[in-house]
Structures are given as C-alpha cells and as structure tokens.
Scaffold this motif. Structure first.
Motif, PDB file in Angstrom:
ATOM      1  N   GLU A 207       0.832  -1.200   0.000  1.00  0.00           N
ATOM      2  CA  GLU A 207       0.000   0.000   0.000  1.00  0.00           C
ATOM      3  C   GLU A 207       0.864   1.246   0.000  1.00  0.00           C
ATOM      4  N   LYS A 208       0.346   2.320  -0.620  1.00  0.00           N
ATOM      5  CA  LYS A 208       1.068   3.583  -0.647  1.00  0.00           C
ATOM      6  C   LYS A 208       0.127   4.738  -0.330  1.00  0.00           C
ATOM      7  N   PHE A 209       0.732   5.863   0.041  1.00  0.00           N
ATOM      8  CA  PHE A 209      -0.057   7.047   0.392  1.00  0.00           C
ATOM      9  C   PHE A 209       0.745   8.294   0.047  1.00  0.00           C
ATOM     10  N   GLY A 210       0.070   9.417  -0.065  1.00  0.00           N
ATOM     11  CA  GLY A 210       0.733  10.671  -0.393  1.00  0.00           C
ATOM     12  C   GLY A 210       1.561  11.192   0.761  1.00  0.00           C
ATOM     13  N   PRO A 211       2.628  11.937   0.475  1.00  0.00           N
ATOM     14  CA  PRO A 211       3.521  12.410   1.541  1.00  0.00           C
ATOM     15  C   PRO A 211       2.859  13.350   2.545  1.00  0.00           C
ATOM     16  N   LYS A 212       1.713  13.966   2.163  1.00  0.00           N
ATOM     17  CA  LYS A 212       1.027  14.864   3.092  1.00  0.00           C
ATOM     18  C   LYS A 212      -0.260  14.247   3.654  1.00  0.00           C
ATOM     19  N   ASP A 213      -0.518  12.984   3.329  1.00  0.00           N
ATOM     20  CA  ASP A 213      -1.716  12.316   3.844  1.00  0.00           C
ATOM     21  C   ASP A 213      -1.604  12.104   5.351  1.00  0.00           C
ATOM     22  N   THR A 214      -2.757  12.213   6.013  1.00  0.00           N
ATOM     23  CA  THR A 214      -2.782  11.989   7.457  1.00  0.00           C
ATOM     24  C   THR A 214      -3.735  10.862   7.857  1.00  0.00           C
ATOM     25  N   ASP A 215      -4.442  10.296   6.914  1.00  0.00           N
ATOM     26  CA  ASP A 215      -5.373   9.198   7.220  1.00  0.00           C
ATOM     27  C   ASP A 215      -5.077   8.024   6.288  1.00  0.00           C
ATOM     28  N   MET A 216      -4.543   6.958   6.860  1.00  0.00           N
ATOM     29  CA  MET A 216      -4.209   5.761   6.091  1.00  0.00           C
ATOM     30  C   MET A 216      -5.126   4.591   6.432  1.00  0.00           C
ATOM     31  N   THR A 217      -6.308   4.887   6.959  1.00  0.00           N
ATOM     32  CA  THR A 217      -7.185   3.797   7.393  1.00  0.00           C
ATOM     33  C   THR A 217      -7.653   2.930   6.219  1.00  0.00           C
ATOM     34  N   SER A 218      -7.846   3.528   5.046  1.00  0.00           N
ATOM     35  CA  SER A 218      -8.295   2.714   3.908  1.00  0.00           C
ATOM     36  C   SER A 218      -7.194   1.751   3.473  1.00  0.00           C
ATOM     37  N   GLN A 219      -5.947   2.227   3.476  1.00  0.00           N
ATOM     38  CA  GLN A 219      -4.832   1.342   3.119  1.00  0.00           C
ATOM     39  C   GLN A 219      -4.655   0.249   4.176  1.00  0.00           C
ATOM     40  N   LEU A 220      -4.777   0.634   5.433  1.00  0.00           N
ATOM     41  CA  LEU A 220      -4.596  -0.341   6.504  1.00  0.00           C
ATOM     42  C   LEU A 220      -5.740  -1.352   6.551  1.00  0.00           C
ATOM     43  N   ALA A 221      -6.920  -0.941   6.117  1.00  0.00           N
ATOM     44  CA  ALA A 221      -8.042  -1.884   6.052  1.00  0.00           C
ATOM     45  C   ALA A 221      -7.734  -3.010   5.063  1.00  0.00           C
ATOM     46  N   LYS A 222      -7.077  -2.647   3.959  1.00  0.00           N
ATOM     47  CA  LYS A 222      -6.688  -3.669   2.981  1.00  0.00           C
ATOM     48  C   LYS A 222      -5.588  -4.569   3.540  1.00  0.00           C
ATOM     49  N   VAL A 223      -4.666  -3.971   4.294  1.00  0.00           N
ATOM     50  CA  VAL A 223      -3.598  -4.748   4.927  1.00  0.00           C
ATOM     51  C   VAL A 223      -4.189  -5.733   5.934  1.00  0.00           C
ATOM     52  N   LYS A 224      -5.148  -5.238   6.702  1.00  0.00           N
ATOM     53  CA  LYS A 224      -5.804  -6.093   7.699  1.00  0.00           C
ATOM     54  C   LYS A 224      -6.583  -7.213   7.024  1.00  0.00           C
ATOM     55  N   ALA A 225      -7.313  -6.883   5.952  1.00  0.00           N
ATOM     56  CA  ALA A 225      -8.106  -7.891   5.233  1.00  0.00           C
ATOM     57  C   ALA A 225      -7.217  -8.972   4.632  1.00  0.00           C
ATOM     58  N   ALA A 226      -5.979  -8.598   4.308  1.00  0.00           N
ATOM     59  CA  ALA A 226      -5.033  -9.570   3.739  1.00  0.00           C
ATOM     60  C   ALA A 226      -4.433 -10.472   4.810  1.00  0.00           C
ATOM     61  N   GLY A 227      -4.736 -10.169   6.070  1.00  0.00           N
ATOM     62  CA  GLY A 227      -4.265 -11.018   7.166  1.00  0.00           C
ATOM     63  C   GLY A 227      -2.850 -10.740   7.627  1.00  0.00           C
ATOM     64  N   MET A 247      -3.629   3.395  12.680  1.00  0.00           N
ATOM     65  CA  MET A 247      -3.791   2.103  13.365  1.00  0.00           C
ATOM     66  C   MET A 247      -4.591   2.280  14.650  1.00  0.00           C
ATOM     67  N   GLU A 248      -4.320   3.387  15.349  1.00  0.00           N
ATOM     68  CA  GLU A 248      -5.032   3.660  16.601  1.00  0.00           C
ATOM     69  C   GLU A 248      -6.515   3.865  16.338  1.00  0.00           C
ATOM     70  N   LYS A 249      -6.849   4.563  15.256  1.00  0.00           N
ATOM     71  CA  LYS A 249      -8.260   4.769  14.907  1.00  0.00           C
ATOM     72  C   LYS A 249      -8.977   3.446  14.692  1.00  0.00           C
ATOM     73  N   MET A 250      -8.255   2.474  14.130  1.00  0.00           N
ATOM     74  CA  MET A 250      -8.846   1.187  13.796  1.00  0.00           C
ATOM     75  C   MET A 250      -8.709   0.161  14.919  1.00  0.00           C
ATOM     76  N   ASP A 251      -7.922   0.519  15.937  1.00  0.00           N
ATOM     77  CA  ASP A 251      -7.580  -0.435  16.994  1.00  0.00           C
ATOM     78  C   ASP A 251      -6.986  -1.704  16.384  1.00  0.00           C
ATOM     79  N   TYR A 252      -6.109  -1.495  15.439  1.00  0.00           N
ATOM     80  CA  TYR A 252      -5.460  -2.586  14.711  1.00  0.00           C
ATOM     81  C   TYR A 252      -3.953  -2.410  14.858  1.00  0.00           C
ATOM     82  N   TYR A 253      -3.321  -3.335  15.556  1.00  0.00           N
ATOM     83  CA  TYR A 253      -1.903  -3.200  15.846  1.00  0.00           C
ATOM     84  C   TYR A 253      -1.116  -4.450  15.460  1.00  0.00           C
TER      85      TYR A 253
END
Length: 400
Positions: A207-227, A247-253
C-alpha cells in the motif's frame, strides 16, 4: 618630506604588522574539517544538529590529545538548509575558500547526490554521517579513486535487517509493505520487494499514500483484510507517525517496523510518546549500546539538554575520528593521500564500534547490516531492542 610617527602610532603599526605575518602562520598550524548539513530547515534537521554535536565533540577530544600531526583541528560549519543549491554553494566555499582537508555531511541524501561531483573532481574526501541513499558511495566506485565514504546507515542494509526481523516475528508469514509516494518511499518498497523475494516471501499487501496524507485507514483496512501480522513502513518518521495514528483509529496493531527516520522526534511529536512505542526501527547505535555511547550521550546531554537523535551524534563523532586517523596515517593533508589512507586504515576506536579496516577500494561503507541495531522509543528515550527474536537472528537471515 620626513614623516615622524608617535611612539603610540609606531607601536600600533608594529602590532598590526606582526599580526599580519602571524595570521598565515596560525593558519598553517590548523587543519580544517568542513561540516555541511541541514540544521534548521527540514524534518531531519535535528539529525544534522545532533551530528554537529558529535562532530564538535570529536574535534575537542582530538585536540585535547595534541591534535593531528601536531596541529589543531578546526571545524568549519555550514547549514545547507536542506537546499541542494545552498549545499552546492557550501561545498565550493569549504573546498575553495576554507581549504578544508575533508568534509563531513550532509543530512539529506538529495543534497549529497547534487554535489558529489565537486569533492570527487577536487579530490577532497567526504564522509557522509547521516544521508543514507545507496548511490552516495557507489557513484564513483569504478573511478581510480573514489573520494566519497560513509559512516551511517545504508537504505538497503537497514531494510535487510527489518525484513529479517519481520520474517522471524511473523506467525502467519503474512507480511505487508506500506510507504509514501516520495522517491524515498518508493525506493524502499522496491528494495523490500527484492529482499523479501530472496527469503521466498511475497507480501500479502503493498500500500502507498501521499507524503502529506494523514489518514491511512483505507490502506490499513486492505492490509488487515489480507491477514498481515507484520507491516514494514518504508517512510520517514513523520509519515510513520501518521500510520500509527491510523492504526489507533482502527484499533489494529500488527507488528510495525520502520526505517531509522523513526529515531527523530517527529515520530513522538505527531504520534505521541506512547503510540510511538509501537514501532521498532533500525539504528546504527543507541545511547545505551555500549560504555562509550553512554559516556558520550551523558556528556552531550549535559551540554545540549534537548539534543535529539543521539545516533547522528555518534556517527558524526566517528566520521571525524576516522578522518583524523587517515590524516595521521597519511602524514599529510593532501586529499589524494587522505583518500588512500582511508582505504587502508587499520584499527580505530569509535563510539559505535572498534573499526578494523573499515574501508577498502571496493567498500566505502564503514557500517553494514551486521553492525545495526533494532531500537524503539521507551519513556521518551531511544533504547536498544534485545528480545528473543533479535537474539535468534543470524548472519544467514540478513539477505540483501
């Protein structure tokens, strides 16, 4: 016409004349070492500041022992404000006007890549103490003499350590990569893909994100779904902090590993001290790594209470130490002779380690993956990670 000078005027003239003759003599009793690094403008400026403290401390210690070749070392410091044009200007001034014997720097890899040709053409050795881009020491490796050396992390090497740890730590073999879209982030992704392939591992998500992005929950959701149970961040500290906050927003660590950019304070300033503790990152040393590191850290903190990034201070210290040893071995401040001495140094005691033939014609990196540590933030300090996973790592695991 006869001109009569008063006794006071004559005395002043004699003093002025004697100083004019003394200045060149004093200059001949000095050996100048340049320092060209960002200390004010970018997110990694604090690495340049800490590096300067180590640079200055090494000069103090060497001069306290009589200097080099019976001459005093003098540091000539320039701030390149993270600007390639300014960094180029600084290099020309240091070499042409200040007549430095060698240069330590820079902080930013982009600045180094902009001016490497200058010291190479003018035959003045440079020891990079912060910038990590692989090409810095490699660009002129095929030339008869390569004047660019390094005492710092190397991107590919630190990523090899992170990958080795991730593979030992994962329970599912599901490893993901997340990185920003900057040149740094995408180069890290490329290196990680190649390194993981050497281990026979294919990432379950990239997953990738822009250098000024502050919300990566959509990318992390895909990471989580991939296990994924281990994630490697190929970004600097400020971007990794945003990954942690998402990660804190999603409670996914899942386990989160990151590059040495996490060693500077943007990580804890953005993520907060406690959240920052949830990533492990690469480092060449830590303030508690050995007795020499402990002593230097204590000394520098006493003088600079807010000193960030001790690792850069240690690298700056060791860069000067190796340059001084090369000047002594060459018995000269001639650039060609110093370069040859650097490639043929014997044992030199540094802060990070005892160097033994740190450089050769084929190898201009004083530090490699086997020298690196894993570290993390604990109670606002960077400490060495020495858990069971680290203890299980072997040289064979460090594929690169």
């Amino acid at each position: 016409m006869t001109i009569l000078l008063s006794r006071r005027a004559l005395s002043a003239l004699l003093v002025t004349t004697s100083l004019a003759f003394a200045a060149p003599a004093l200059a001949q009793n000095e050996i100048k070492i340049g320092y060209n690094a960002d200390q004010s403008a970018s997110g990694v400026a604090e690495l340049g500041i800490a590096g300067l403290y180590g640079f200055q401390a090494a000069i103090e210690d060497i001069n306290a022992k009589g200097g080099v070749l019976g001459r005093k070392l003098v540091g000539v410091v320039r701030d390149d404000v993270a600007s390639p044009p300014k960094s180029i200007q600084n290099m020309n001034e240091l070499i042409d006007n200040e007549k430095v014997a060698a240069v330590v720097g820079p902080t930013n890899s982009g600045n180094a890549l902009a001016w490497l040709h200058i010291p190479q053409q003018k035959k003045v050795p440079v020891v990079s103490h912060v910038a990590t881009a692989t090409d810095i020491t490699a660009r002129y490796m095929k030339e008869p003499q390569n004047y660019i050396f390094r005492v710092s992390m190397v991107d590919r090497e630190q990523l090899a350590l992170l990958a080795a740890y991730a593979i030992k730590a994962t329970k599912t073999k599901n490893i993901a990569i997340i990185a920003d879209t900057t040149g740094y982030g995408q180069a890290a992704t490329k290196d990680l893909l190649e390194i993981l392939t050497l281990h026979g591992i294919k990432p379950v998500a990239i997953e990738k994100f822009g250098p000024k992005d502050t919300d990566m929950t959509s990318q992390l959701a895909k990471v989580k779904a991939a296990g994924a149970d281990m994630v490697i961040s190929g970004s600097l500290g400020d971007a990794t902090a945003q990954v942690l906050k998402s990660m804190e927003k999603m409670d996914y660590y899942p386990g989160l590993l990151s590059t040495w950019g996490s060693i500077n304070t943007p990580l804890i300033n953005i993520a907060g001290p406690k959240l920052a503790e949830k990533t492990i990152f690469a480092a060449s040393t830590t303030e508690d790594a050995n007795e020499r590191a402990v002593a230097l850290h204590k000394r520098l903190i006493a003088k600079h209470p807010n000193m960030p990034a001790f690792v850069s201070a240690a690298q700056g210290y060791d860069a000067v130490t190796l340059i001084a040893a090369a000047i002594a071995q060459a018995n000269s401040t001639d650039g060609e002779k110093i370069q040859q001495a650097l490639e043929n140094l014997g044992k030199v005691q540094g802060i990070i380690k005892a160097y033994d033939k740190p450089f050769s014609k084929e190898q201009h990196e004083a530090l490699g993956v086997a020298d690196f540590h894993l570290a993390q933030w604990k109670d606002g300090r960077v400490v060495k990670v020495d858990n069971e996973i680290v203890k299980a790592l072997t040289a064979a695991d460090l594929k690169r």
